[in-house]
Design a protein around this motif. Structure first.
Motif, mmCIF file in Angstrom:
data_model
loop_
_atom_site.group_PDB
_atom_site.id
_atom_site.type_symbol
_atom_site.label_atom_id
_atom_site.label_comp_id
_atom_site.label_asym_id
_atom_site.label_seq_id
_atom_site.Cartn_x
_atom_site.Cartn_y
_atom_site.Cartn_z
ATOM 1 N N HIS A 1 7.158 6.993 -3.001
ATOM 2 C CA HIS A 1 8.277 7.105 -3.972
ATOM 3 C C HIS A 1 9.054 8.425 -3.885
ATOM 4 C CE1 HIS A 1 5.146 8.981 -6.394
ATOM 5 N NE2 HIS A 1 4.704 7.870 -6.945
ATOM 6 N N HIS B 1 3.825 -0.749 -1.702
ATOM 7 C CA HIS B 1 3.493 0.095 -2.860
ATOM 8 C C HIS B 1 3.510 -0.749 -4.125
ATOM 9 C CE1 HIS B 1 4.025 4.342 -4.789
ATOM 10 N NE2 HIS B 1 3.300 3.535 -5.571
ATOM 11 N N ASP C 1 6.815 0.268 -5.925
ATOM 12 C CA ASP C 1 5.828 0.864 -6.835
ATOM 13 C C ASP C 1 5.654 -0.055 -8.052
ATOM 14 O OD1 ASP C 1 4.086 2.589 -8.056
ATOM 15 O OD2 ASP C 1 5.537 4.199 -8.369
ATOM 16 N N LYS D 1 -4.626 7.471 -0.314
ATOM 17 C CA LYS D 1 -3.615 7.978 -1.254
ATOM 18 C C LYS D 1 -4.150 9.162 -2.052
ATOM 19 C CE LYS D 1 -0.097 7.619 -4.299
ATOM 20 N NZ LYS D 1 0.098 6.442 -5.103
ATOM 21 N N HIS E 1 1.014 -1.901 -7.773
ATOM 22 C CA HIS E 1 -0.161 -1.667 -8.635
ATOM 23 C C HIS E 1 -0.326 -2.910 -9.488
ATOM 24 C CE1 HIS E 1 -0.184 2.629 -7.596
ATOM 25 N NE2 HIS E 1 1.129 2.628 -7.791
HETATM 26 ZN ZN ZN Z 1 2.468 3.928 -7.315
#
Ligand code: ZN
Ligand code: URP
Ligand code: ZN
Length: 484
Positions: free
Chosen positions: A239, A59, A316, A150, A61
């Motif tokens: 998450h 996870h 994340d 997602k 970004h």
């Molecule tokens: Zn995320």
């Protein structure tokens, strides 16, 4: 040049034993006692250390355009940070703008990720629904090797999709042998709470947390589980931050549903008190969704990892600089959501998990690499110290000590939400597909060393009449994945 890791103890999710590990090319060639080093072998002394599969962070970004900013760590520096902390693969989210072709978004992500220093894969986001999305999902699975989609149940007016869209997409996933992922928060309720808070004069980062209580996450998790069940799809909840969401996942699993939950290292260790800081920057740097929770929720998440009702610890990683965070100085809705952790996930989890007795060493391997490799259908190529597996390895010194500090990090942001945390247990060597990537502070990996990892689909749910508008799958026959 071959590499021999000599004298360590190999830790897998299912067994541990003292053994040497020989790497030839990009894969593991031999594991056993007293392996001879062929001429020219680079010998690494692992005495007193553990030899584990490199971490997989499913996870991240990296270089994500989000809320008017672009996340600060790109594929080069995000993956270099990862390698320095023992993580050898990341799975990033390819996110089309609503209405944008998935195929175009995929090309954008492939271009950005050419700089990656470690291996990487993608999840594809479904941000709207149309015949084009329906058709492109098949190409994404069969041609691009992406078996996860997602869905954002929050971020109303931007990435959020509604229940009808979730149902359509989950059914399509079931048919294609893919797993739907959800960001589970009720975006309609969050938007109303944000407006109410602002109307009452709450503009600071604490308003972010007040507008996204555990109840909105628990409701969305239950809803996503129900929709997945109706469509016959498995489900992966990203998450998972609170007791309400964890309990929904645990209940679903107890009822035989293939539902997976992913707590973040941030939610395991940091709490909602951070948003009460009088220092605006301190609180804003910690704004992410879902927000940090009261400490009681952390006990639930740890219990989930211990009992197996939660399977994966991720980060994340979506890092924004202090300057970027200040976009929301007068309105917490404009603070770009996201925090970092890629560099520190493994040492922090070892310290707070293994050193405290909450997790065994084998469970540590399970939740940092093996379980997600199995869920993503790349096991045992990744997530295992086994002959023939990719040589993604970490030599872990359980007595090495590290104090987390933004000044010393590779990540490109100017702070660290774990500043001052002292970790005992850290990587001394990271090997990425057979190449020495990091050795006691010396970064050897270079931009472009990473490769894109394709992930094959699972056996699809059998759907007799699978065409646009008519696709449905039988209730309660979730397929795909494994059950770690
Ligand atoms: Zn995320
Ligand atoms: O606050 C977060 N989590 N930012 C990244 C996007 C997402 O929701 O995962
Ligand atoms: Zn999210």
């Amino acid at each position: 040049m071959p590499i021999l890791i000599r004298g360590g103890t190999v830790i897998n999710h299912d067994y541990s034993r003292p053994a040497d590990v020989l790497i030839d090319g990009e894969t593991i060639a031999a594991i056993g006692p007293s392996i001879d080093a062929p001429t020219g072998t680079d010998v690494i002394d692992a005495g007193g250390c553990y030899v584990m599969p490199g971490g997989i962070d499913p996870h991240t970004h990296l270089e994500l355009p989000f809320m008017g900013s672009v996340s600060a760590d790109d594929f080069e520096w995000g993956t270099k940070a990862a390698l320095s902390g023992g993580t050898t693969m990341v799975v990033d989210f390819c996110i089309p703008d609503p209405g944008q072709s998935m195929l175009a978004a995929y090309q954008d992500w492939r271009r950005k990720s050419e700089k990656a220093a470690s291996d990487y894969g993608f999840h594809m986001a479904v941000t709207s629904w149309s015949k084009q999305v329906f058709d492109e999902m098949e190409i994404v699975v069969k041609t691009y090797g992406i078996n996860t989609f997602k869905h954002f149940m929050a971020y109303k007016g931007a990435l959020m999709v509604n229940d009808d869209e979730l149902y359509n997409s989950f059914a399509r996933c079931a048919h294609l042998g893919a797993i739907p992922l959800v960001h589970a928060e009720n975006g309609d309720v969050v938007a109303r709470m944000q407006e109410d808070l602002l109307a009452r004069g709450v503009t600071g980062p604490e308003g972010h947390a007040y507008s996204r209580p555990p109840e909105v996450e628990g409701e969305a998790t239950n809803r996503a589980i129900m929709i997945a069940d109706m469509t016959g799809a498995p489900l992966y909840v990203v998450h998972t931050s609170c007791r309400e969401s964890h309990e929904a996942i645990a209940r679903a699993r107890a009822a035989g549903k293939r539902v997976y939950g992913e707590p973040l290292i941030q939610h395991l260790l940091l709490d909602a008190g951070e948003y009460q800081s009088r220092d605006w920057d301190h609180a804003a740097r910690r704004v992410m969704s879902p927000p940090f929770r009261d400490r009681s929720h952390q006990n639930s998440l740890w219990a989930g990892l211990q009992s197996g009702s939660l399977q994966v610890v991720a980060t994340d990683h979506c890092s924004f600089t202090t300057e970027q965070k200040r976009n929301g100085f007068d309105d917490f809705r404009k603070i770009p959501n996201g925090t970092g952790g890629l560099e520190d996930r493994m040492p922090l989890l070892w310290t707070a998990g293994v050193n405290t007795g909450r997790l065994t060493k084998e469970e540590f391997v399970a939740v940092t690499s093996a379980n997600i490799a199995r869920i993503l259908n790349i096991y045992p190529r990744k997530g295992a110290v086994a002959i023939g597996s990719d040589a993604d390895l970490v030599v872990w010194d359980p007595s090495a000590s590290k104090t987390i500090s933004a000044k010393r990090q590779l990540s490109r942001i100017d702070y660290n939400v774990f500043e001052g945390f002292v970790c005992t247990g850290a990587p001394v060597v990271t090997i990425s597909r057979g190449k020495l990537a990091w050795r006691t502070g010396d970064l050897r990996a270079t931009r472009g060393d990473g490769r894109y990892v394709e992930r094959p689909a699972f056996s699809p749910v059998h759907v007799a009449n699978s065409t646009w508008k008519t696709e449905t799958a039988p209730k309660g026959v979730a397929r795909g994945g494994i059950t770690p």
